[in-house]
Design a protein around this motif. Structure first.
Motif, mmCIF file in Angstrom:
data_model
loop_
_atom_site.group_PDB
_atom_site.id
_atom_site.type_symbol
_atom_site.label_atom_id
_atom_site.label_comp_id
_atom_site.label_asym_id
_atom_site.label_seq_id
_atom_site.Cartn_x
_atom_site.Cartn_y
_atom_site.Cartn_z
ATOM 1 N N THR A 121 0.803 -1.225 0.000
ATOM 2 C CA THR A 121 0.000 0.000 0.000
ATOM 3 C C THR A 121 0.832 1.269 0.000
ATOM 4 N N THR A 122 2.027 1.230 0.616
ATOM 5 C CA THR A 122 2.819 2.449 0.767
ATOM 6 C C THR A 122 4.241 2.331 0.236
ATOM 7 N N VAL A 123 4.949 1.298 0.655
ATOM 8 C CA VAL A 123 6.362 1.182 0.293
ATOM 9 C C VAL A 123 6.536 0.877 -1.187
ATOM 10 N N CYS A 124 5.851 -0.140 -1.677
ATOM 11 C CA CYS A 124 5.985 -0.564 -3.079
ATOM 12 C C CYS A 124 4.609 -0.776 -3.716
ATOM 13 N N PRO A 125 3.846 0.294 -3.901
ATOM 14 C CA PRO A 125 2.538 0.127 -4.539
ATOM 15 C C PRO A 125 2.648 -0.338 -5.983
ATOM 16 N N ASP A 126 3.880 -0.281 -6.539
ATOM 17 C CA ASP A 126 4.109 -0.732 -7.916
ATOM 18 C C ASP A 126 4.558 -2.191 -7.988
ATOM 19 N N ALA A 127 4.546 -2.897 -6.865
ATOM 20 C CA ALA A 127 4.982 -4.301 -6.851
ATOM 21 C C ALA A 127 4.141 -5.136 -7.804
ATOM 22 N N GLU A 128 4.805 -6.024 -8.547
ATOM 23 C CA GLU A 128 4.097 -6.881 -9.500
ATOM 24 C C GLU A 128 3.196 -7.889 -8.798
ATOM 25 N N ILE A 129 3.637 -8.353 -7.618
ATOM 26 C CA ILE A 129 2.861 -9.342 -6.857
ATOM 27 C C ILE A 129 2.585 -8.796 -5.463
ATOM 28 N N LYS A 130 1.302 -8.822 -5.072
ATOM 29 C CA LYS A 130 0.919 -8.342 -3.750
ATOM 30 C C LYS A 130 0.127 -9.439 -3.032
ATOM 31 N N LEU A 131 0.608 -9.820 -1.864
ATOM 32 C CA LEU A 131 -0.028 -10.867 -1.077
ATOM 33 C C LEU A 131 -0.353 -10.319 0.306
ATOM 34 N N PHE A 132 -1.535 -10.654 0.812
ATOM 35 C CA PHE A 132 -1.912 -10.274 2.170
ATOM 36 C C PHE A 132 -2.220 -11.561 2.920
ATOM 37 N N VAL A 133 -1.344 -11.898 3.862
ATOM 38 C CA VAL A 133 -1.445 -13.157 4.595
ATOM 39 C C VAL A 133 -2.050 -12.889 5.967
ATOM 40 N N THR A 134 -3.132 -13.565 6.281
ATOM 41 C CA THR A 134 -3.814 -13.318 7.540
ATOM 42 C C THR A 134 -4.308 -14.624 8.154
ATOM 43 N N ALA A 135 -4.870 -14.538 9.343
ATOM 44 C CA ALA A 135 -5.471 -15.684 10.050
ATOM 45 C C ALA A 135 -6.226 -15.108 11.237
ATOM 46 N N SER A 136 -7.102 -15.897 11.830
ATOM 47 C CA SER A 136 -7.851 -15.405 12.983
ATOM 48 C C SER A 136 -6.896 -15.119 14.142
ATOM 49 N N ALA A 137 -7.297 -14.205 15.000
ATOM 50 C CA ALA A 137 -6.464 -13.849 16.147
ATOM 51 C C ALA A 137 -6.213 -15.062 17.038
ATOM 52 N N GLU A 138 -7.235 -15.897 17.199
ATOM 53 C CA GLU A 138 -7.093 -17.073 18.065
ATOM 54 C C GLU A 138 -6.065 -18.052 17.510
ATOM 55 N N ILE A 139 -6.101 -18.286 16.208
ATOM 56 C CA ILE A 139 -5.143 -19.197 15.579
ATOM 57 C C ILE A 139 -3.733 -18.623 15.675
ATOM 58 N N ARG A 140 -3.606 -17.341 15.426
ATOM 59 C CA ARG A 140 -2.284 -16.718 15.484
ATOM 60 C C ARG A 140 -1.719 -16.742 16.901
ATOM 61 N N ALA A 141 -2.593 -16.554 17.880
ATOM 62 C CA ALA A 141 -2.154 -16.602 19.272
ATOM 63 C C ALA A 141 -1.685 -18.006 19.652
ATOM 64 N N LYS A 142 -2.403 -19.036 19.160
ATOM 65 C CA LYS A 142 -2.001 -20.416 19.438
ATOM 66 C C LYS A 142 -0.624 -20.705 18.835
ATOM 67 N N ARG A 143 -0.378 -20.187 17.625
ATOM 68 C CA ARG A 143 0.915 -20.394 16.977
ATOM 69 C C ARG A 143 2.026 -19.708 17.764
ATOM 70 N N ARG A 144 1.783 -18.455 18.173
ATOM 71 C CA ARG A 144 2.793 -17.723 18.924
ATOM 72 C C ARG A 144 3.035 -18.363 20.287
ATOM 73 N N TYR A 145 1.965 -18.813 20.929
ATOM 74 C CA TYR A 145 2.074 -19.473 22.229
ATOM 75 C C TYR A 145 2.936 -20.722 22.120
ATOM 76 N N LYS A 146 2.688 -21.547 21.098
ATOM 77 C CA LYS A 146 3.472 -22.765 20.887
ATOM 78 C C LYS A 146 4.931 -22.419 20.604
#
Length: 215
Positions: A121-146
């Motif tokens: 959105t800001t640094v490289c808006p001209d990037a050829e490939i743009k990916l937005f990787v997400t997950a639910s907060a609960e899943i992400r918390a379980k991963r970080r906890y582990k």
């Protein structure tokens, strides 16, 4: 060629970025380390993370060799990064660093992959490939906890979840470069996906855009 990967903490974007960099022979910049390094510089100097002038000075003085500090992978560094990342002068000071890396990746890299919060959105808006990787907060918390337990650190799941939610709120609500998916980004929800499937999904998208071959 530039691949921009954005998303919240513990969604899996770092793992995807590393795999894509290895597969395509691209240089990789974890831009979160820039903000972690700035935050830790402020903390080390007994400064106030809410002090815009002090944080901006730390950002302008940042050296590439400081990004290799193992302490930058700590939760304390992550929390410090989230605070200084909301400061406009800090983001401005680090913008040129990121754009230079993206458009002039170190040899012999064939391209660059930047992993962060506002790359597409800001640094490289001209990037050829743009990916937005997400997950639910609960899943992400379980991963970080582990992850914390695997590193032999004590952790409480409820606290890990609370920290993630607070960081998400700061990242999304900041006035400068908030965490949002670019309109033309592929959104990958990794909540029910393993790393191999996430990688395959990204590669298929890159191939569909006719800017790269399957590795």
């Amino acid at each position: 060629m530039i691949i921009a990967i954005d998303g919240p903490a513990a969604a899996g974007k770092g793992t995807l970025a590393r795999r894509l960099a290895e597969a395509y022979g691209f240089a990789l910049l974890d831009t979160g380390l820039l903000y972690r390094a700035v935050g830790m510089k402020v903390v080390a100097a007994d400064g106030d993370l809410d002090d815009e002038e002090g944080a901006a000075r730390a950002a302008r003085a940042l050296r590439p060799d400081e990004l290799s500090n193992p302490a930058l992978r700590s939760d304390a560094a992550a929390q410090a990064a989230s605070k200084v990342a909301a400061i406009a002068p800090v983001r401005a000071a680090l913008l040129d660093f990121q754009r230079t890396f993206a458009h002039q990746p170190p040899s012999p890299a064939k391209g660059a992959i930047l992993d962060g919060r506002d790359i597409a959105t800001t640094v490289c808006p001209d990037a050829e490939i743009k990916l937005f990787v997400t997950a639910s907060a609960e899943i992400r918390a379980k991963r970080r906890y582990k992850e914390l337990l695997d590193r032999g650190l004590s952790a409480i799941y409820a606290r890990v979840l609370e920290d993630l939610e607070e960081r998400d709120a700061r990242d999304k609500a900041r006035a400068v470069s908030p965490l949002v998916a670019a309109p033309d980004a592929l959104v990958i929800d990794t909540s029910a996906m393993d790393a191999d499937r996430v990688f395959a999904t990204a590669v298929d998208f890159i191939k569909s855009r006719n800017v790269g071959e399957r590795p």
